[in-house]
Design a protein around this motif. Sequence first.
Motif, PDB file in Angstrom:
ATOM      1  N   ALA A  19       0.827  -1.212   0.000  1.00  0.00           N
ATOM      2  CA  ALA A  19       0.000   0.000   0.000  1.00  0.00           C
ATOM      3  C   ALA A  19       0.859   1.260   0.000  1.00  0.00           C
ATOM      4  CB  ALA A  19      -0.932   0.006   1.221  1.00  0.00           C
ATOM      5  N   ILE A  20       1.934   1.248   0.782  1.00  0.00           N
ATOM      6  CA  ILE A  20       2.800   2.440   0.860  1.00  0.00           C
ATOM      7  C   ILE A  20       3.466   2.689  -0.490  1.00  0.00           C
ATOM      8  CG2 ILE A  20       4.922   3.355   1.910  1.00  0.00           C
ATOM      9  CD1 ILE A  20       4.029   1.857   4.498  1.00  0.00           C
ATOM     10  N   ILE A  21       4.002   1.619  -1.093  1.00  0.00           N
ATOM     11  CA  ILE A  21       4.651   1.773  -2.399  1.00  0.00           C
ATOM     12  C   ILE A  21       3.625   2.262  -3.423  1.00  0.00           C
ATOM     13  CG2 ILE A  21       5.816   0.562  -4.300  1.00  0.00           C
ATOM     14  CD1 ILE A  21       6.979  -1.352  -2.178  1.00  0.00           C
ATOM     15  N   PHE A  22       2.426   1.674  -3.400  1.00  0.00           N
ATOM     16  CA  PHE A  22       1.354   2.080  -4.309  1.00  0.00           C
ATOM     17  C   PHE A  22       1.104   3.584  -4.212  1.00  0.00           C
ATOM     18  CE2 PHE A  22      -2.590   1.131  -6.674  1.00  0.00           C
ATOM     19  CZ  PHE A  22      -3.334   2.268  -6.410  1.00  0.00           C
ATOM     20  N   LEU A  23       0.920   4.064  -2.980  1.00  0.00           N
ATOM     21  CA  LEU A  23       0.585   5.481  -2.794  1.00  0.00           C
ATOM     22  C   LEU A  23       1.741   6.388  -3.220  1.00  0.00           C
ATOM     23  CD1 LEU A  23      -1.357   5.262   0.578  1.00  0.00           C
ATOM     24  CD2 LEU A  23      -2.276   5.990  -1.622  1.00  0.00           C
ATOM     25  N   VAL A  24       2.953   6.012  -2.847  1.00  0.00           N
ATOM     26  CA  VAL A  24       4.116   6.837  -3.205  1.00  0.00           C
ATOM     27  C   VAL A  24       4.249   6.928  -4.729  1.00  0.00           C
ATOM     28  CG1 VAL A  24       6.637   6.950  -3.173  1.00  0.00           C
ATOM     29  CG2 VAL A  24       5.397   6.469  -1.064  1.00  0.00           C
ATOM     30  N   VAL A  25       4.139   5.785  -5.404  1.00  0.00           N
ATOM     31  CA  VAL A  25       4.261   5.776  -6.872  1.00  0.00           C
ATOM     32  C   VAL A  25       3.147   6.606  -7.503  1.00  0.00           C
ATOM     33  CG1 VAL A  25       4.096   4.307  -8.926  1.00  0.00           C
ATOM     34  CG2 VAL A  25       5.476   3.573  -6.985  1.00  0.00           C
ATOM     35  N   ALA A  26       1.922   6.432  -7.007  1.00  0.00           N
ATOM     36  CA  ALA A  26       0.786   7.174  -7.579  1.00  0.00           C
ATOM     37  C   ALA A  26       0.996   8.681  -7.426  1.00  0.00           C
ATOM     38  CB  ALA A  26      -0.519   6.740  -6.911  1.00  0.00           C
ATOM     39  N   ILE A  27       1.467   9.094  -6.242  1.00  0.00           N
ATOM     40  CA  ILE A  27       1.680  10.529  -5.998  1.00  0.00           C
ATOM     41  C   ILE A  27       2.786  11.056  -6.909  1.00  0.00           C
ATOM     42  CG2 ILE A  27       2.532  12.205  -4.304  1.00  0.00           C
ATOM     43  CD1 ILE A  27       1.115  10.474  -2.145  1.00  0.00           C
ATOM     44  N   VAL A  28       3.895  10.333  -6.962  1.00  0.00           N
ATOM     45  CA  VAL A  28       5.039  10.786  -7.770  1.00  0.00           C
ATOM     46  C   VAL A  28       4.649  10.878  -9.249  1.00  0.00           C
ATOM     47  CG1 VAL A  28       7.326  10.108  -8.604  1.00  0.00           C
ATOM     48  CG2 VAL A  28       6.813  10.001  -6.162  1.00  0.00           C
ATOM     49  N   GLU A  29       3.981   9.862  -9.752  1.00  0.00           N
ATOM     50  CA  GLU A  29       3.605   9.869 -11.175  1.00  0.00           C
ATOM     51  C   GLU A  29       2.589  10.963 -11.469  1.00  0.00           C
ATOM     52  OE1 GLU A  29       2.582   6.111 -12.856  1.00  0.00           O
ATOM     53  OE2 GLU A  29       4.518   5.224 -12.373  1.00  0.00           O
ATOM     54  N   TYR A  30       1.661  11.183 -10.551  1.00  0.00           N
ATOM     55  CA  TYR A  30       0.688  12.261 -10.719  1.00  0.00           C
ATOM     56  C   TYR A  30       1.409  13.606 -10.833  1.00  0.00           C
ATOM     57  CZ  TYR A  30      -2.896  15.691  -9.538  1.00  0.00           C
ATOM     58  OH  TYR A  30      -3.733  16.782  -9.554  1.00  0.00           O
ATOM     59  N   LEU A  31       2.392  13.799  -9.967  1.00  0.00           N
ATOM     60  CA  LEU A  31       3.116  15.076  -9.966  1.00  0.00           C
ATOM     61  C   LEU A  31       3.964  15.243 -11.228  1.00  0.00           C
ATOM     62  CD1 LEU A  31       4.262  15.215  -6.210  1.00  0.00           C
ATOM     63  CD2 LEU A  31       2.493  16.604  -7.311  1.00  0.00           C
ATOM     64  N   ILE A  32       4.647  14.161 -11.620  1.00  0.00           N
ATOM     65  CA  ILE A  32       5.559  14.266 -12.766  1.00  0.00           C
ATOM     66  C   ILE A  32       4.799  14.348 -14.085  1.00  0.00           C
ATOM     67  CG2 ILE A  32       7.313  13.028 -14.118  1.00  0.00           C
ATOM     68  CD1 ILE A  32       8.373  11.879 -11.510  1.00  0.00           C
ATOM     69  N   PHE A  33       3.785  13.473 -14.240  1.00  0.00           N
ATOM     70  CA  PHE A  33       3.134  13.357 -15.549  1.00  0.00           C
ATOM     71  C   PHE A  33       1.857  14.167 -15.684  1.00  0.00           C
ATOM     72  CE2 PHE A  33       6.070  10.446 -17.125  1.00  0.00           C
ATOM     73  CZ  PHE A  33       6.327   9.465 -16.182  1.00  0.00           C
ATOM     74  N   TYR A  34       1.485  14.865 -14.630  1.00  0.00           N
ATOM     75  CA  TYR A  34       0.306  15.717 -14.777  1.00  0.00           C
ATOM     76  C   TYR A  34       0.519  17.104 -14.170  1.00  0.00           C
ATOM     77  CZ  TYR A  34      -4.400  17.567 -14.325  1.00  0.00           C
ATOM     78  OH  TYR A  34      -5.498  18.394 -14.395  1.00  0.00           O
ATOM     79  N   GLU A  35       0.683  17.139 -12.851  1.00  0.00           N
ATOM     80  CA  GLU A  35       0.712  18.431 -12.160  1.00  0.00           C
ATOM     81  C   GLU A  35       1.857  19.330 -12.654  1.00  0.00           C
ATOM     82  OE1 GLU A  35      -1.727  19.138 -10.163  1.00  0.00           O
ATOM     83  OE2 GLU A  35      -1.021  21.085  -9.474  1.00  0.00           O
ATOM     84  N   PHE A  36       3.055  18.745 -12.787  1.00  0.00           N
ATOM     85  CA  PHE A  36       4.209  19.543 -13.207  1.00  0.00           C
ATOM     86  C   PHE A  36       4.692  19.194 -14.611  1.00  0.00           C
ATOM     87  CE2 PHE A  36       4.254  21.591  -9.320  1.00  0.00           C
ATOM     88  CZ  PHE A  36       4.309  20.721  -8.248  1.00  0.00           C
ATOM     89  N   ALA A  37       3.873  18.452 -15.342  1.00  0.00           N
ATOM     90  CA  ALA A  37       4.256  18.095 -16.702  1.00  0.00           C
ATOM     91  C   ALA A  37       4.136  19.335 -17.585  1.00  0.00           C
ATOM     92  CB  ALA A  37       3.349  16.986 -17.230  1.00  0.00           C
ATOM     93  N   PRO A  38       4.977  19.449 -18.618  1.00  0.00           N
ATOM     94  CA  PRO A  38       4.858  20.582 -19.546  1.00  0.00           C
ATOM     95  C   PRO A  38       3.467  20.620 -20.161  1.00  0.00           C
ATOM     96  CG  PRO A  38       6.860  19.352 -19.980  1.00  0.00           C
ATOM     97  CD  PRO A  38       6.085  18.550 -18.989  1.00  0.00           C
ATOM     98  N   LYS A  39       2.915  21.815 -20.263  1.00  0.00           N
ATOM     99  CA  LYS A  39       1.535  21.966 -20.739  1.00  0.00           C
ATOM    100  C   LYS A  39       1.356  21.369 -22.138  1.00  0.00           C
ATOM    101  CE  LYS A  39      -2.204  25.373 -20.604  1.00  0.00           C
ATOM    102  NZ  LYS A  39      -2.958  24.736 -21.654  1.00  0.00           N
TER     103      LYS A  39
END
Lengths: 184, 176
Positions: A19-39
């Motif tokens: 569960a911890i790995i799942f959440l960490v990966v989901a958060i990191v990928e969300y940040l990299i590929f969406y929140e801070f991804a180039p528009k």
Amino acid sequence: MQVQARPKKIGGKKPLSFAIIFLVVAIVEYLIFYEFAPKFLVDGLIEATAFIVFSIVKATGALVRLSGMTIEFSRMNLEIVYECTGGFAMFIFSACVIAFPSSVKQKIWGHVLGIFGIFFINLGRLLVLSWSVIHKPSAFNFIHKYLWHATFILLVLILWILWVNVVSGGKERKDSHPEKKKKK
Amino acid sequence: MSGSIKFILLALLLAILIFPIWHFFIQPSYIKIVGRAVTVFNPLFPFGKMELYSSESARITYKIERFGANEITAGVVVDLASIVTNIVPLLALVFATATLFKKRLIGGAIGTLVAFVSHIIAISIILLWQNSGNSRSLEGLKIFTDGIILAGLPILYWSVWAGFAVKGGLNSIFKK
């Protein structure tokens, strides 16, 4: 007799570490590929999704126009947003693959399977929604808000199980019979 | 037919069966309960005074009065349709798992409670975001909650629960 060493399995062997790995990966990928991804990348993915759906729907003979990220039907318009691209489903699937104990090579194959699998599942979802816009607009909200939310994640789970059995499990079955290897 | 294929087919069948029961008989009452529960946790969030104004179908309307501003934000509407539906796949996965029925019942009950808490958090984040004047960071948190946490909760909860409830954990479910 030579026995090949099994590839090292990386992942959450216990439920809570999973569960911890799942959440960490989901958060990191969300940040990299969406929140801070180039528009331009985010918009490019949305426009590509809209274009593919538009092309298929148009090929069926339906009266439809594409305006940027919006597919214009005669009765209503479908605005494609990031959630419609399957991106978030891919983050969830990726988190499942990375969190499940398996080798790095198996995880890479899992992501290849996930990208194609989720792409086609999501495309099917968008085509069903387009069909409902054309033939049964009254059902659109129901399908969009309820039906897909209830079943989409189960389809993602099917992909995950498929990966575990075909990629991760198949290799293990080969490795579990070392006596079948050639003797040198 | 392998165990994992049986599990998938059973989960899909259960989702199809549970959905109409949930949607037509349970969801209307559940939405009122979760809507009211959000107001109970109001003091934890900087809304000001908040009350449940109405709940119709899958929508809840809140009346929010900001602290010290004498400003009433009336009719903040939250559409819960897609938020609460994740209970259906969660229960389908739990009840499709090959383990003692008693464990499935307990797993379903705990899963419903976990989903309930996640719904309260999701609604509160939506209200925070709308009340903040559409803050960018809160919008990101809202999208993350909707797109990842709520959507992924069924798989995440089931994976953890199955790890405890099934002998051999996920490996034994997937590789039968």
